[in-house]
Design a protein around this motif. Sequence first.
Motif, PDB file in Angstrom:
ATOM      1  N   ASP A 171      -4.802  -3.291  -0.154  1.00  0.00           N
ATOM      2  CA  ASP A 171      -3.787  -2.695   1.112  1.00  0.00           C
ATOM      3  C   ASP A 171      -2.783  -3.643   1.118  1.00  0.00           C
ATOM      4  O   ASP A 171      -2.973  -5.049   0.968  1.00  0.00           O
ATOM      5  CB  ASP A 171      -4.564  -2.497   2.288  1.00  0.00           C
ATOM      6  N   MET A 172      -1.604  -3.465   1.314  1.00  0.00           N
ATOM      7  CA  MET A 172      -0.509  -4.491   1.317  1.00  0.00           C
ATOM      8  C   MET A 172       0.544  -3.757   2.461  1.00  0.00           C
ATOM      9  O   MET A 172       0.743  -2.426   2.550  1.00  0.00           O
ATOM     10  CB  MET A 172       0.035  -4.762   0.251  1.00  0.00           C
ATOM     11  N   PRO A 173       1.549  -4.301   3.043  1.00  0.00           N
ATOM     12  CA  PRO A 173       2.825  -4.017   3.563  1.00  0.00           C
ATOM     13  C   PRO A 173       3.621  -3.150   2.822  1.00  0.00           C
ATOM     14  O   PRO A 173       3.900  -3.517   1.630  1.00  0.00           O
ATOM     15  CB  PRO A 173       3.314  -5.239   4.344  1.00  0.00           C
ATOM     16  N   PRO A 174       3.938  -1.944   3.501  1.00  0.00           N
ATOM     17  CA  PRO A 174       4.933  -1.041   2.482  1.00  0.00           C
ATOM     18  C   PRO A 174       6.233  -1.887   1.933  1.00  0.00           C
ATOM     19  O   PRO A 174       6.256  -1.674   0.679  1.00  0.00           O
ATOM     20  CB  PRO A 174       5.345   0.103   3.473  1.00  0.00           C
ATOM     21  N   ALA A 175       7.072  -2.463   2.569  1.00  0.00           N
ATOM     22  CA  ALA A 175       8.054  -2.927   2.073  1.00  0.00           C
ATOM     23  C   ALA A 175       7.821  -4.264   0.786  1.00  0.00           C
ATOM     24  O   ALA A 175       8.369  -4.305  -0.082  1.00  0.00           O
ATOM     25  CB  ALA A 175       9.161  -3.402   2.918  1.00  0.00           C
ATOM     26  N   LEU A 176       6.842  -5.137   1.344  1.00  0.00           N
ATOM     27  CA  LEU A 176       6.430  -6.068   0.592  1.00  0.00           C
ATOM     28  C   LEU A 176       6.011  -5.350  -0.736  1.00  0.00           C
ATOM     29  O   LEU A 176       6.297  -5.966  -1.772  1.00  0.00           O
ATOM     30  CB  LEU A 176       5.603  -6.932   1.205  1.00  0.00           C
ATOM     31  N   GLY A 177       5.064  -4.540  -0.569  1.00  0.00           N
ATOM     32  CA  GLY A 177       4.603  -3.748  -2.035  1.00  0.00           C
ATOM     33  C   GLY A 177       5.511  -3.077  -2.817  1.00  0.00           C
ATOM     34  O   GLY A 177       5.482  -3.090  -3.915  1.00  0.00           O
ATOM     35  N   ARG A 178       6.437  -2.562  -2.115  1.00  0.00           N
ATOM     36  CA  ARG A 178       7.701  -1.510  -2.771  1.00  0.00           C
ATOM     37  C   ARG A 178       8.472  -2.654  -3.706  1.00  0.00           C
ATOM     38  O   ARG A 178       8.865  -2.280  -4.899  1.00  0.00           O
ATOM     39  CB  ARG A 178       8.292  -0.604  -1.744  1.00  0.00           C
ATOM     40  N   VAL A 208      -6.418  -7.673   0.840  1.00  0.00           N
ATOM     41  CA  VAL A 208      -5.293  -7.053   1.583  1.00  0.00           C
ATOM     42  C   VAL A 208      -4.225  -8.291   1.454  1.00  0.00           C
ATOM     43  O   VAL A 208      -4.485  -9.275   1.264  1.00  0.00           O
ATOM     44  CB  VAL A 208      -5.357  -6.682   2.953  1.00  0.00           C
ATOM     45  N   ILE A 209      -3.062  -7.794   1.417  1.00  0.00           N
ATOM     46  CA  ILE A 209      -1.812  -8.779   1.408  1.00  0.00           C
ATOM     47  C   ILE A 209      -1.549  -8.653   2.674  1.00  0.00           C
ATOM     48  O   ILE A 209      -0.984  -7.765   3.255  1.00  0.00           O
ATOM     49  CB  ILE A 209      -0.594  -8.370   0.444  1.00  0.00           C
ATOM     50  N   ARG A 210      -1.484  -9.941   3.547  1.00  0.00           N
ATOM     51  CA  ARG A 210      -0.666  -9.805   4.890  1.00  0.00           C
ATOM     52  C   ARG A 210       0.275 -10.937   5.049  1.00  0.00           C
ATOM     53  O   ARG A 210       0.251 -11.823   4.504  1.00  0.00           O
ATOM     54  CB  ARG A 210      -2.119 -10.082   5.868  1.00  0.00           C
ATOM     55  N   VAL A 211       1.066 -10.674   6.320  1.00  0.00           N
ATOM     56  CA  VAL A 211       1.869 -11.657   6.404  1.00  0.00           C
ATOM     57  C   VAL A 211       1.809 -12.348   7.755  1.00  0.00           C
ATOM     58  O   VAL A 211       1.388 -11.632   8.627  1.00  0.00           O
ATOM     59  CB  VAL A 211       3.421 -11.088   6.771  1.00  0.00           C
ATOM     60  N   GLY A 212       1.794 -13.571   7.964  1.00  0.00           N
ATOM     61  CA  GLY A 212       1.673 -14.232   9.364  1.00  0.00           C
ATOM     62  C   GLY A 212       0.825 -15.288   9.394  1.00  0.00           C
ATOM     63  O   GLY A 212       0.025 -15.596   8.413  1.00  0.00           O
ATOM     64  N   PRO A 228      11.788 -18.084  12.276  1.00  0.00           N
ATOM     65  CA  PRO A 228      10.770 -18.770  11.678  1.00  0.00           C
ATOM     66  C   PRO A 228      10.156 -18.245  10.389  1.00  0.00           C
ATOM     67  O   PRO A 228      10.002 -16.867  10.504  1.00  0.00           O
ATOM     68  CB  PRO A 228       9.499 -19.135  12.748  1.00  0.00           C
ATOM     69  N   ALA A 229       9.857 -18.917   9.359  1.00  0.00           N
ATOM     70  CA  ALA A 229       8.994 -18.488   8.131  1.00  0.00           C
ATOM     71  C   ALA A 229       7.709 -18.153   8.317  1.00  0.00           C
ATOM     72  O   ALA A 229       6.957 -18.818   9.198  1.00  0.00           O
ATOM     73  CB  ALA A 229       9.486 -19.336   7.210  1.00  0.00           C
ATOM     74  N   MET A 230       7.290 -17.186   7.733  1.00  0.00           N
ATOM     75  CA  MET A 230       5.719 -16.620   7.992  1.00  0.00           C
ATOM     76  C   MET A 230       5.013 -16.962   6.571  1.00  0.00           C
ATOM     77  O   MET A 230       5.726 -16.312   5.867  1.00  0.00           O
ATOM     78  CB  MET A 230       5.459 -15.496   8.637  1.00  0.00           C
ATOM     79  N   SER A 245      -1.113 -12.877  13.502  1.00  0.00           N
ATOM     80  CA  SER A 245      -2.196 -14.154  13.247  1.00  0.00           C
ATOM     81  C   SER A 245      -3.423 -13.614  12.647  1.00  0.00           C
ATOM     82  O   SER A 245      -4.278 -14.317  12.642  1.00  0.00           O
ATOM     83  CB  SER A 245      -2.311 -14.858  14.468  1.00  0.00           C
ATOM     84  N   GLY A 246      -3.384 -12.493  12.013  1.00  0.00           N
ATOM     85  CA  GLY A 246      -4.584 -11.932  11.442  1.00  0.00           C
ATOM     86  C   GLY A 246      -5.412 -11.332  12.043  1.00  0.00           C
ATOM     87  O   GLY A 246      -6.449 -10.566  11.626  1.00  0.00           O
ATOM     88  N   ARG A 247      -5.067 -10.586  13.228  1.00  0.00           N
ATOM     89  CA  ARG A 247      -5.903  -9.890  14.188  1.00  0.00           C
ATOM     90  C   ARG A 247      -6.080  -8.397  13.679  1.00  0.00           C
ATOM     91  O   ARG A 247      -6.976  -7.969  14.125  1.00  0.00           O
ATOM     92  CB  ARG A 247      -5.017  -9.793  15.742  1.00  0.00           C
ATOM     93  N   ASP A 248      -5.257  -8.008  12.906  1.00  0.00           N
ATOM     94  CA  ASP A 248      -5.524  -6.663  12.263  1.00  0.00           C
ATOM     95  C   ASP A 248      -6.599  -6.489  11.342  1.00  0.00           C
ATOM     96  O   ASP A 248      -7.043  -5.695  11.007  1.00  0.00           O
ATOM     97  CB  ASP A 248      -4.046  -6.296  11.718  1.00  0.00           C
ATOM     98  N   ILE A 249      -7.003  -7.723  10.850  1.00  0.00           N
ATOM     99  CA  ILE A 249      -7.852  -7.932   9.948  1.00  0.00           C
ATOM    100  C   ILE A 249      -9.016  -8.814  10.022  1.00  0.00           C
ATOM    101  O   ILE A 249      -9.746  -9.586   9.027  1.00  0.00           O
ATOM    102  CB  ILE A 249      -7.406  -8.006   8.471  1.00  0.00           C
ATOM    103  N   LEU A 250      -9.418  -8.968  11.287  1.00  0.00           N
ATOM    104  CA  LEU A 250     -10.304 -10.084  11.857  1.00  0.00           C
ATOM    105  C   LEU A 250      -9.332 -11.560  11.603  1.00  0.00           C
ATOM    106  O   LEU A 250      -7.937 -11.234  12.020  1.00  0.00           O
ATOM    107  CB  LEU A 250     -11.603  -9.896  11.041  1.00  0.00           C
TER     108      LEU A 250
END
Length: 340
Positions: free
Chosen positions: A99-106, A144-148, A267-269, A325-330
């Motif tokens: 699973d990954m963010p749509p824009a980053l994946g595309r 999953v790929i996540r940002v933050g 700020p960069a993430m 800060s990762g709360r969406d996936i623990l």
Amino acid sequence: MRIDRLHAMTVFVRVVESGSFTRASELLGLSRASVTIAVQQLESYLKVRLLQRTTRQFKLTPDGAAYFERCVRILTDVDEAEGGFETKAPVPRGRLRVDMPPALGRVVVMPRIHEFCAQYPDIDLVLGFGDRRVDLIQEGIDCVIRVGELEDSTLVARKLGVYQQITVASPLYLRRNGTPETIGELERHYAANYFSNCTGRIAGLKFIVDGRLEEVYMKGDVAVNDVEAHVQSGLDGMGIIQAARFLTMPYLDSGRLREILPDFPAPAMPISMIYPTSRHLSLTVRVFVDWTTELFRNSALVAPRLPARPKHNASVYAAECDESSGRDILSVQEETSLAT
């Protein structure tokens, strides 16, 4: 009760990974009734409920989630022990769900994913694009790929690159409203706002000013919850936006967007690959993690290093939902090296 525990573990893992008793029976070459009986016998033997069943679906119980992770480790150990006697190196195979963010994946992943599929033809790759909260174990997602910014937990993260945002507006908007030179001048400007899918809250524009984070909330006529729609609203002159540099780069090059307030960067993430902790990472997951790491390392769209973080409150610094800060996936612990 005497049962073939290794067989029952295998059946249980396949049921969870496939998300279906029927699909598991097809993968294992067993009848659906045999699969159901194997899981029931395992629950009776352990004296715990592993799956909470309804007429159409099932959900892992807390005991089931913990047992699933242990079963994966045990079965991986068995596969590696048996593989030590093979004359050929093991081949990555099987279903892999990511699973990954749509824009980053595309923009970053999809233009090269055919290369991964050609290199690993025995992997059945299932890619999901979204920013909703997901539970890797419950939903059978391998990574999953996540940002933050990420917190500590039983999940593991490997840093891939940097999600750098930039503050921009269209020439049309700037002709109508002028170009702000300071943060204070934003009070008389408009933003095309972005709101979180998770919380529903409008995200303020974030700036690093004298080494500290400042967040500015602006009036606006529109708010969206999709990053590409957000960029489009900026292109249409609806207000100032902060968006990923890799999304705005083509429009900056063509002149359809202009950077503003360059002395006050957003700020960069970090961008991270996240997966459940395991003493032995499965070969299929491992090759995808390695391939994605190399992809991001060589990409001109995401920087390989994260700039020094400003002094700030971490809860303010983190963006919402998948840019959180990762709360969406623990939450996760940073990986120093992949398990081998």
